[in-house]
Design a protein around this motif. Structure first.
Motif, PDB file in Angstrom:
ATOM      1  N   ALA A   1       0.616  -1.331   0.177  1.00  0.00           N
ATOM      2  CA  ALA A   1       0.098  -0.356  -0.486  1.00  0.00           C
ATOM      3  C   ALA A   1       0.811   0.931   0.336  1.00  0.00           C
ATOM      4  O   ALA A   1       0.428   2.299  -0.465  1.00  0.00           O
ATOM      5  CB  ALA A   1      -0.863   0.393   1.143  1.00  0.00           C
ATOM      6  N   PHE A   2       1.709   1.619   0.464  1.00  0.00           N
ATOM      7  CA  PHE A   2       3.157   2.242   0.904  1.00  0.00           C
ATOM      8  C   PHE A   2       3.198   2.594  -0.512  1.00  0.00           C
ATOM      9  O   PHE A   2       3.486   3.484  -1.385  1.00  0.00           O
ATOM     10  CB  PHE A   2       3.770   1.908   1.704  1.00  0.00           C
ATOM     11  CG  PHE A   2       4.726   3.263   1.780  1.00  0.00           C
ATOM     12  CD1 PHE A   2       4.360   4.475   2.781  1.00  0.00           C
ATOM     13  CD2 PHE A   2       5.961   3.649   1.608  1.00  0.00           C
ATOM     14  CE1 PHE A   2       5.252   5.811   2.856  1.00  0.00           C
ATOM     15  CE2 PHE A   2       7.104   4.529   1.610  1.00  0.00           C
ATOM     16  CZ  PHE A   2       6.510   5.410   2.491  1.00  0.00           C
ATOM     17  N   ILE A   3       3.869   1.563  -0.860  1.00  0.00           N
ATOM     18  CA  ILE A   3       4.112   1.216  -2.274  1.00  0.00           C
ATOM     19  C   ILE A   3       3.567   1.901  -3.576  1.00  0.00           C
ATOM     20  O   ILE A   3       4.074   2.842  -3.908  1.00  0.00           O
ATOM     21  CB  ILE A   3       4.963   0.332  -2.868  1.00  0.00           C
ATOM     22  CG1 ILE A   3       6.692  -0.156  -2.265  1.00  0.00           C
ATOM     23  CG2 ILE A   3       5.342   0.284  -4.262  1.00  0.00           C
ATOM     24  CD1 ILE A   3       6.958  -1.772  -2.277  1.00  0.00           C
ATOM     25  N   ASP A   4       2.567   1.092  -3.183  1.00  0.00           N
ATOM     26  CA  ASP A   4       1.159   1.879  -4.270  1.00  0.00           C
ATOM     27  C   ASP A   4       1.053   3.798  -3.742  1.00  0.00           C
ATOM     28  O   ASP A   4       0.877   4.480  -5.498  1.00  0.00           O
ATOM     29  CB  ASP A   4      -0.561   1.498  -4.535  1.00  0.00           C
ATOM     30  CG  ASP A   4       0.473   0.022  -4.755  1.00  0.00           C
ATOM     31  OD1 ASP A   4       1.298  -0.425  -5.632  1.00  0.00           O
ATOM     32  OD2 ASP A   4      -1.301  -0.665  -4.501  1.00  0.00           O
ATOM     33  N   TYR A   5       1.004   3.900  -2.947  1.00  0.00           N
ATOM     34  CA  TYR A   5       1.113   5.621  -2.717  1.00  0.00           C
ATOM     35  C   TYR A   5       2.305   6.551  -3.435  1.00  0.00           C
ATOM     36  O   TYR A   5       2.023   7.531  -3.751  1.00  0.00           O
ATOM     37  CB  TYR A   5       1.081   5.502  -0.762  1.00  0.00           C
ATOM     38  CG  TYR A   5       0.573   7.090  -0.756  1.00  0.00           C
ATOM     39  CD1 TYR A   5      -0.676   7.789  -0.278  1.00  0.00           C
ATOM     40  CD2 TYR A   5       1.442   8.245  -0.092  1.00  0.00           C
ATOM     41  CE1 TYR A   5      -0.741   9.040  -0.700  1.00  0.00           C
ATOM     42  CE2 TYR A   5       1.455   8.998   0.313  1.00  0.00           C
ATOM     43  CZ  TYR A   5      -0.286   9.723   0.539  1.00  0.00           C
ATOM     44  OH  TYR A   5      -0.303  11.204   0.056  1.00  0.00           O
ATOM     45  N   LEU A   6       3.109   5.980  -2.831  1.00  0.00           N
ATOM     46  CA  LEU A   6       4.260   6.538  -3.557  1.00  0.00           C
ATOM     47  C   LEU A   6       4.155   6.659  -5.321  1.00  0.00           C
ATOM     48  O   LEU A   6       4.957   8.028  -5.563  1.00  0.00           O
ATOM     49  CB  LEU A   6       5.499   6.079  -3.631  1.00  0.00           C
ATOM     50  CG  LEU A   6       6.165   5.680  -2.510  1.00  0.00           C
ATOM     51  CD1 LEU A   6       7.519   4.738  -2.172  1.00  0.00           C
ATOM     52  CD2 LEU A   6       6.858   6.970  -1.873  1.00  0.00           C
ATOM     53  N   LEU A   7       3.915   5.698  -6.124  1.00  0.00           N
ATOM     54  CA  LEU A   7       3.735   6.410  -7.513  1.00  0.00           C
ATOM     55  C   LEU A   7       1.928   7.139  -7.362  1.00  0.00           C
ATOM     56  O   LEU A   7       1.427   7.520  -8.618  1.00  0.00           O
ATOM     57  CB  LEU A   7       3.054   4.978  -8.162  1.00  0.00           C
ATOM     58  CG  LEU A   7       4.389   4.637  -8.338  1.00  0.00           C
ATOM     59  CD1 LEU A   7       4.259   3.045  -8.552  1.00  0.00           C
ATOM     60  CD2 LEU A   7       5.679   4.716  -8.138  1.00  0.00           C
ATOM     61  N   SER A   8       1.296   7.850  -6.177  1.00  0.00           N
ATOM     62  CA  SER A   8      -0.047   8.816  -6.539  1.00  0.00           C
ATOM     63  C   SER A   8       0.427  10.251  -7.056  1.00  0.00           C
ATOM     64  O   SER A   8       1.105  10.186  -6.410  1.00  0.00           O
ATOM     65  CB  SER A   8      -0.203   8.595  -4.924  1.00  0.00           C
ATOM     66  OG  SER A   8      -0.092   8.957  -4.086  1.00  0.00           O
ATOM     67  N   PRO A   9      -0.421  10.609  -7.319  1.00  0.00           N
ATOM     68  CA  PRO A   9      -0.426  11.900  -7.966  1.00  0.00           C
ATOM     69  C   PRO A   9      -0.033  12.548  -6.611  1.00  0.00           C
ATOM     70  O   PRO A   9       1.016  13.728  -6.282  1.00  0.00           O
ATOM     71  CB  PRO A   9      -1.932  12.264  -8.352  1.00  0.00           C
ATOM     72  CG  PRO A   9      -2.386  11.052  -8.583  1.00  0.00           C
ATOM     73  CD  PRO A   9      -2.038  10.248  -7.722  1.00  0.00           C
ATOM     74  N   ALA A  10      -1.110  12.557  -5.226  1.00  0.00           N
ATOM     75  CA  ALA A  10      -0.313  13.351  -3.857  1.00  0.00           C
ATOM     76  C   ALA A  10       1.072  13.006  -3.364  1.00  0.00           C
ATOM     77  O   ALA A  10       1.623  13.984  -3.347  1.00  0.00           O
ATOM     78  CB  ALA A  10      -1.018  12.734  -3.144  1.00  0.00           C
ATOM     79  N   ALA A  11       1.470  11.719  -3.400  1.00  0.00           N
ATOM     80  CA  ALA A  11       3.003  11.782  -3.031  1.00  0.00           C
ATOM     81  C   ALA A  11       3.749  12.621  -4.319  1.00  0.00           C
ATOM     82  O   ALA A  11       5.123  12.742  -3.839  1.00  0.00           O
ATOM     83  CB  ALA A  11       3.018  10.306  -3.172  1.00  0.00           C
ATOM     84  N   GLN A  12       3.278  12.294  -5.640  1.00  0.00           N
ATOM     85  CA  GLN A  12       4.171  12.216  -6.569  1.00  0.00           C
ATOM     86  C   GLN A  12       4.155  13.984  -6.293  1.00  0.00           C
ATOM     87  O   GLN A  12       5.269  14.613  -7.029  1.00  0.00           O
ATOM     88  CB  GLN A  12       3.628  12.288  -7.854  1.00  0.00           C
ATOM     89  CG  GLN A  12       4.641  10.649  -8.204  1.00  0.00           C
ATOM     90  CD  GLN A  12       5.453   9.810  -8.545  1.00  0.00           C
ATOM     91  OE1 GLN A  12       6.221  11.102  -9.200  1.00  0.00           O
ATOM     92  NE2 GLN A  12       5.901   8.817  -7.971  1.00  0.00           N
ATOM     93  N   GLY A  13       3.425  15.159  -6.358  1.00  0.00           N
ATOM     94  CA  GLY A  13       3.422  16.323  -5.871  1.00  0.00           C
ATOM     95  C   GLY A  13       4.774  16.478  -4.683  1.00  0.00           C
ATOM     96  O   GLY A  13       5.055  17.080  -5.275  1.00  0.00           O
ATOM     97  N   VAL A  14       4.602  15.756  -4.218  1.00  0.00           N
ATOM     98  CA  VAL A  14       5.526  15.652  -2.478  1.00  0.00           C
ATOM     99  C   VAL A  14       6.469  15.715  -3.255  1.00  0.00           C
ATOM    100  O   VAL A  14       8.120  16.776  -2.596  1.00  0.00           O
ATOM    101  CB  VAL A  14       5.204  15.327  -1.500  1.00  0.00           C
ATOM    102  CG1 VAL A  14       6.437  15.103  -0.194  1.00  0.00           C
ATOM    103  CG2 VAL A  14       3.687  15.081  -0.980  1.00  0.00           C
TER     104      VAL A  14
END
Length: 250
Positions: free
Chosen positions: A228-241
């Protein structure tokens, strides 16, 4: 006494669900990811209130060795592909979860406002340059990128006696910012953390692409959470950070 026990029991019942169901995710990540991952971790926790994310930041090779020795880690994020590949080959990582989530640039820096004679890699041969800070090539990815770039420029052997070996990219940054080295090689995202203390004089090529892979650790007891954390890293929110901290997409 009976009333006190009743109160303590009530407190225990209130706290127990949190103690039982709280999950901890341990992420070992390259030192250059420190600021970005602290922000990403806070956002991930906001989406998963029952999860605590704990980070361990160091040189990628050092983190791999810790995992090899049994450190309890769920997710590993490296500053290079080679370190993750070694871990996959050793059976330490779940290759199916491997993803590239960020990219960076290698830059040559000098102490700011000191009238440095170094304007490019070619100037490192100048006798006025006595110390060049680089990451240890055995454990620090930025050191390996540096070696590739200097070998490409036919300067690696000629400069060897000037090298000051550092345990992480952040130590390279510290050496140069304090004037303990006349030049050094770091990632662009690290250099911009010290405006007024270090100056970027060149974006350096001649090396493998600086990409950041992330992978789940095979021995993790939190496999679903790690994914789930790995998937989140690829999300727009994490990519924005990551973008705000100077990283680009791989």
């Amino acid at each position: 006494m009976i009333r006190l026990r009743a109160v303590l029991f009530a407190i225990l019942i209130a706290v127990l669900p949190c103690a039982v169901f709280a999950q901890q995710l341990t992420v070992s990540a390259a030192a250059s990811l420190t600021e970005a991952f602290n922000e990403v971790g806070a956002k991930f926790q906001a989406l998963h209130p029952d999860v605590t994310v704990r980070f361990n930041f160091a040189a990628s090779g050092v983190l791999l060795q810790q995992i090899r020795e049994g450190a309890p880690v769920d997710v590993f994020a490296s500053a290079d592909e080679q370190t993750v590949t070694r871990g996959v080959q050793a059976g330490l990582f779940d290759a199916a979860t491997r993803r590239d989530f960020a990219a960076n640039e290698l830059v040559l820096i000098v102490p700011a406002a000191q009238g440095s004679p170094v304007k490019s890699v070619a100037d490192l041969s100048n006798p006025a340059v006595r110390r060049i800070a680089i990451g240890k090539t055995s454990t620090v990815p930025v050191g390996r990128y540096t070696q590739q770039a200097l070998e490409k420029a036919l300067l690696w052997n000629a400069l060897t006696l000037k090298f000051v070996q550092a345990d992480s990219v952040r130590q390279v940054l510290d050496y140069v910012s304090r004037g303990e080295a006349e030049a050094g090689f770091v990632y662009r995202t690290d250099a911009v953390l010290m405006p007024g203390k270090v100056e970027i004089v060149q974006t350096v090529g001649g090396h493998d692409p600086v990409t950041y892979p992330v992978v789940a650790v095979s021995a993790s007891h939190e496999q679903a959470l790690a994914k789930a954390f790995i998937d989140y890293l690829l999300s727009p929110a994490a990519q924005g950070v990551l973008k705000r901290h100077g990283f680009s997409q791989p």
